[in-house]
Design a protein around this motif. Sequence first.
Motif, PDB file in Angstrom:
ATOM      1  N   LEU A 267      33.594  55.808  49.112  1.00 36.36           N
ATOM      2  CA  LEU A 267      34.377  55.855  50.343  1.00 36.36           C
ATOM      3  C   LEU A 267      35.762  56.398  50.016  1.00 36.36           C
ATOM      4  N   ASN A 268      36.586  56.538  51.055  1.00 38.35           N
ATOM      5  CA  ASN A 268      37.956  57.013  50.836  1.00 38.35           C
ATOM      6  C   ASN A 268      38.788  55.975  50.097  1.00 38.35           C
ATOM      7  N   GLU A 269      38.345  54.721  50.141  1.00 40.23           N
ATOM      8  CA  GLU A 269      39.042  53.657  49.421  1.00 40.23           C
ATOM      9  C   GLU A 269      38.009  52.762  48.754  1.00 40.23           C
ATOM     10  N   SER A 270      38.447  52.056  47.730  1.00 39.91           N
ATOM     11  CA  SER A 270      37.532  51.175  46.998  1.00 39.91           C
ATOM     12  C   SER A 270      37.136  49.984  47.861  1.00 39.91           C
ATOM     13  N   ARG A 271      35.912  49.566  47.707  1.00 43.76           N
ATOM     14  CA  ARG A 271      35.428  48.399  48.437  1.00 43.76           C
ATOM     15  C   ARG A 271      36.006  47.112  47.859  1.00 43.76           C
ATOM     16  N   ASN A 272      36.045  46.078  48.702  1.00 41.55           N
ATOM     17  CA  ASN A 272      36.514  44.771  48.250  1.00 41.55           C
ATOM     18  C   ASN A 272      35.518  44.183  47.249  1.00 41.55           C
ATOM     19  N   ARG A 273      36.047  43.675  46.132  1.00 41.22           N
ATOM     20  CA  ARG A 273      35.196  43.112  45.084  1.00 41.22           C
ATOM     21  C   ARG A 273      35.379  41.598  45.027  1.00 41.22           C
ATOM     22  N   PRO A 274      34.469  40.819  45.638  1.00 44.58           N
ATOM     23  CA  PRO A 274      34.618  39.365  45.612  1.00 44.58           C
ATOM     24  C   PRO A 274      34.355  38.803  44.217  1.00 44.58           C
ATOM     25  N   PRO A 275      35.151  37.853  43.757  1.00 40.44           N
ATOM     26  CA  PRO A 275      34.951  37.294  42.412  1.00 40.44           C
ATOM     27  C   PRO A 275      33.830  36.255  42.411  1.00 40.44           C
ATOM     28  N   LEU A 276      33.289  35.999  41.218  1.00 37.41           N
ATOM     29  CA  LEU A 276      32.309  34.906  41.100  1.00 37.41           C
ATOM     30  C   LEU A 276      32.995  33.566  41.320  1.00 37.41           C
ATOM     31  N   PHE A 277      34.146  33.401  40.678  1.00 42.32           N
ATOM     32  CA  PHE A 277      34.948  32.194  40.820  1.00 42.32           C
ATOM     33  C   PHE A 277      36.364  32.594  41.226  1.00 42.32           C
ATOM     34  N   GLU A 278      37.018  31.716  41.973  1.00 49.80           N
ATOM     35  CA  GLU A 278      38.419  31.916  42.316  1.00 49.80           C
ATOM     36  C   GLU A 278      39.256  31.551  41.097  1.00 49.80           C
ATOM     37  N   THR A 279      39.775  32.581  40.411  1.00 51.57           N
ATOM     38  CA  THR A 279      40.516  32.356  39.167  1.00 51.57           C
ATOM     39  C   THR A 279      41.797  33.179  39.141  1.00 51.57           C
ATOM     40  N   ASP A 280      42.689  32.803  38.232  1.00 57.36           N
ATOM     41  CA  ASP A 280      43.915  33.557  37.990  1.00 57.36           C
ATOM     42  C   ASP A 280      44.137  33.601  36.477  1.00 57.36           C
ATOM     43  N   TYR A 281      43.842  34.764  35.883  1.00 58.57           N
ATOM     44  CA  TYR A 281      44.004  34.935  34.437  1.00 58.57           C
ATOM     45  C   TYR A 281      45.404  35.403  34.060  1.00 58.57           C
ATOM     46  N   GLY A 282      46.258  35.578  35.066  1.00 58.06           N
ATOM     47  CA  GLY A 282      47.603  36.053  34.776  1.00 58.06           C
ATOM     48  C   GLY A 282      47.678  37.548  34.574  1.00 58.06           C
ATOM     49  N   VAL A 283      46.606  38.271  34.946  1.00 54.71           N
ATOM     50  CA  VAL A 283      46.578  39.726  34.821  1.00 54.71           C
ATOM     51  C   VAL A 283      46.074  40.319  36.130  1.00 54.71           C
ATOM     52  N   ASN A 284      46.179  41.629  36.269  1.00 53.04           N
ATOM     53  CA  ASN A 284      45.659  42.308  37.447  1.00 53.04           C
ATOM     54  C   ASN A 284      44.126  42.294  37.390  1.00 53.04           C
ATOM     55  N   PRO A 285      43.461  41.626  38.345  1.00 56.44           N
ATOM     56  CA  PRO A 285      41.992  41.517  38.274  1.00 56.44           C
ATOM     57  C   PRO A 285      41.267  42.854  38.370  1.00 56.44           C
ATOM     58  N   ASP A 286      41.859  43.842  39.012  1.00 57.47           N
ATOM     59  CA  ASP A 286      41.220  45.159  39.102  1.00 57.47           C
ATOM     60  C   ASP A 286      41.216  45.874  37.754  1.00 57.47           C
ATOM     61  N   ASP A 287      42.277  45.691  36.974  1.00 64.47           N
ATOM     62  CA  ASP A 287      42.360  46.351  35.661  1.00 64.47           C
ATOM     63  C   ASP A 287      41.377  45.737  34.658  1.00 64.47           C
ATOM     64  N   TYR A 288      41.106  44.452  34.809  1.00 62.55           N
ATOM     65  CA  TYR A 288      40.215  43.758  33.861  1.00 62.55           C
ATOM     66  C   TYR A 288      38.978  43.229  34.567  1.00 62.55           C
ATOM     67  N   PHE A 289      38.513  43.983  35.559  1.00 64.66           N
ATOM     68  CA  PHE A 289      37.387  43.530  36.387  1.00 64.66           C
ATOM     69  C   PHE A 289      36.139  43.257  35.554  1.00 64.66           C
ATOM     70  N   VAL A 290      35.805  44.184  34.664  1.00 64.83           N
ATOM     71  CA  VAL A 290      34.575  44.048  33.873  1.00 64.83           C
ATOM     72  C   VAL A 290      34.642  42.815  32.973  1.00 64.83           C
ATOM     73  N   LEU A 291      35.768  42.615  32.306  1.00 63.70           N
ATOM     74  CA  LEU A 291      35.912  41.475  31.403  1.00 63.70           C
ATOM     75  C   LEU A 291      35.868  40.151  32.165  1.00 63.70           C
ATOM     76  N   ILE A 292      36.510  40.109  33.320  1.00 66.01           N
ATOM     77  CA  ILE A 292      36.527  38.876  34.121  1.00 66.01           C
ATOM     78  C   ILE A 292      35.128  38.539  34.620  1.00 66.01           C
ATOM     79  N   VAL A 293      34.415  39.564  35.105  1.00 62.40           N
ATOM     80  CA  VAL A 293      33.048  39.328  35.585  1.00 62.40           C
ATOM     81  C   VAL A 293      32.136  38.908  34.438  1.00 62.40           C
ATOM     82  N   PHE A 294      32.292  39.528  33.277  1.00 63.09           N
ATOM     83  CA  PHE A 294      31.464  39.176  32.120  1.00 63.09           C
ATOM     84  C   PHE A 294      31.721  37.721  31.695  1.00 63.09           C
ATOM     85  N   HIS A 295      32.985  37.326  31.679  1.00 64.89           N
ATOM     86  CA  HIS A 295      33.322  35.941  31.314  1.00 64.89           C
ATOM     87  C   HIS A 295      32.730  34.962  32.322  1.00 64.89           C
ATOM     88  N   ALA A 296      32.837  35.282  33.606  1.00 62.78           N
ATOM     89  CA  ALA A 296      32.266  34.416  34.646  1.00 62.78           C
ATOM     90  C   ALA A 296      30.745  34.360  34.527  1.00 62.78           C
TER      91      ALA A 296
END
Length: 406
Positions: A172-201
Motif C-alpha cells: 500500500l502507500n503506507e505500511s499496515r498496522n502491526r499488532p504485537p503479540l504482547f503489549e511491551t516496551d523494550y525501550g526501543v523503536n518497535p518498528d526498527d526491531y520488529f523481527v527481534l521483538i516478534v521472535f522473542h515473543a
Amino acid sequence: MSFSIVGEHSCNKLEFKNIKDPFIDGQYKLNRIDASILGIWPEQSLFWRILLPVLHTLFMTTIIIPEVRRFIQVLDDLDLFMECVPSFIIIFAAGLKLYTVSLNNKAFTKAISKMRKDWKRFDNPITGHVMYKYAAIGYKGTFIYQALLYGGVFMFITLPTMPAVLDIIIPLNESRNRPPLFETDYGVNPDDYFVLIVFHAFICTMQLIHTFSTVDSLVFIMVEHCCGLFEIINVILNQFNDETKNYTENEQCKIICYAVDVHRRAIDFATFIESTFSNMYGVIVLANMLAISMTGVMIVVEMNQKDWGSVARFSVYCVGTMFHLYANSVPGQQLYDHSEATYNAVYNSNWSMLSIKAKKLIGFMLVRCAHPCKIAAAGFYEMNMENFGSVMQTSMSYLTVFTSMR
C-alpha cells in the motif's frame, strides 16, 4: 493381595499390549520427556529439578520486564490497561502450574510409583485390557489436546507477521498496522526491531504453551489411570451377574475384598489428585474468568474501531482461554462419572446370590461409593461441565460490566 479373577475372558491379543513401564516403553513416554524438559519429572536428579525451573523463570522475566514497563505507561488508559492484563494472566498461570508440580515432587514420585505397581499388579487378560484401554484414552486425549493447543498458538503468533507479509505481496502507500503479540516496551523503536521483538515473543509463547500442555497432560493421564481403577472394580463385581457361575462363600468374599482393595487404591489416588491441584485450579478458574471477560471487551472495542487484525488476535486468545478452561474441566467430570459408575455397579450386582457375610462386605463398599470422587478447585468449585457453563455465564456478566465502565 494376590487374586485371580474366576472365569474366562476372550480378549483380542492385538488390542492388549503388555507394557512393563508406561513412562518408558509405553504410551506416556512423550509426556515424561516433556516434563523432563521443564525439570518437573519427579525422577530427575535434584540438580535438574532446581536448575530447569529456575532457568524457565529467568527466561520469562525477559518478557515480564518489558510488559511491566508498558503496564506502568498505560495505567491511565483503560483500554490499553485491559490489553496488558491477559498476557500477565497467562504468564502467571503457567508459572503456577509449573511450580505446583515442581514443589510437590515427593507426592508425584509416590503417585508414579503407584501407577507402575498397578500396571504390574493388573497384568492379566481382563484387568490388563482395562489398563491398556485407559492408557490409550490418556495418550489420545493428551495428543488431541496438545495438537489443538499448538494449532491455536500457531494462529496467534502468525497474526503480527501478516501485515509485514501483505506489505510485500500487496503493498500500500503506507505500511499496515502491526499488532504485537504482547503489549511491551523494550525501550526501543518497535518498528526498527520488529523481527527481534516478534521472535522473542514467539519463543516466550512456545515456552508458556509447553508448560500448559505438559502439566495438563500429566493431570489428564493420572485421572485416566484412576478412572481405569474404577472400571476394574466394575469388571470384578460384574462376575456376580453371571448366573451360570456358582461361587462359594469364600470365593464371594475374596472377590469383594479384592474389589474393596482396588476401590481404596482408586480413592487414595483421586484424593491425591484433588489435594495436589485444588488450590491451583481455584486460581486458574478465577484467572480464566477474568481473561475471558477482558479479551471479550477488547474484541468489542476493536470491532468498533474496525481494527480487524486486533479483533482476530483477541478472538484467538479468548477462544484459547475458553478451551483451556474446558480441557481442565473434563478430567474432573470423568473422575466423577467413573466413581459414580462404581456405585451403580455395586448397587446393580446380583445381591440375591451372595451370602450374608458377602452382603455385609459389599454393603460397606456401597456406603463409601455414595460419595463420588471429584476435583474441587480451592475447596469451593467442582471441576465439571456444569460448572464450566456457569463460569462462562459469569464471564459474560463481567464482560458486560467492564464494557459499561468504558
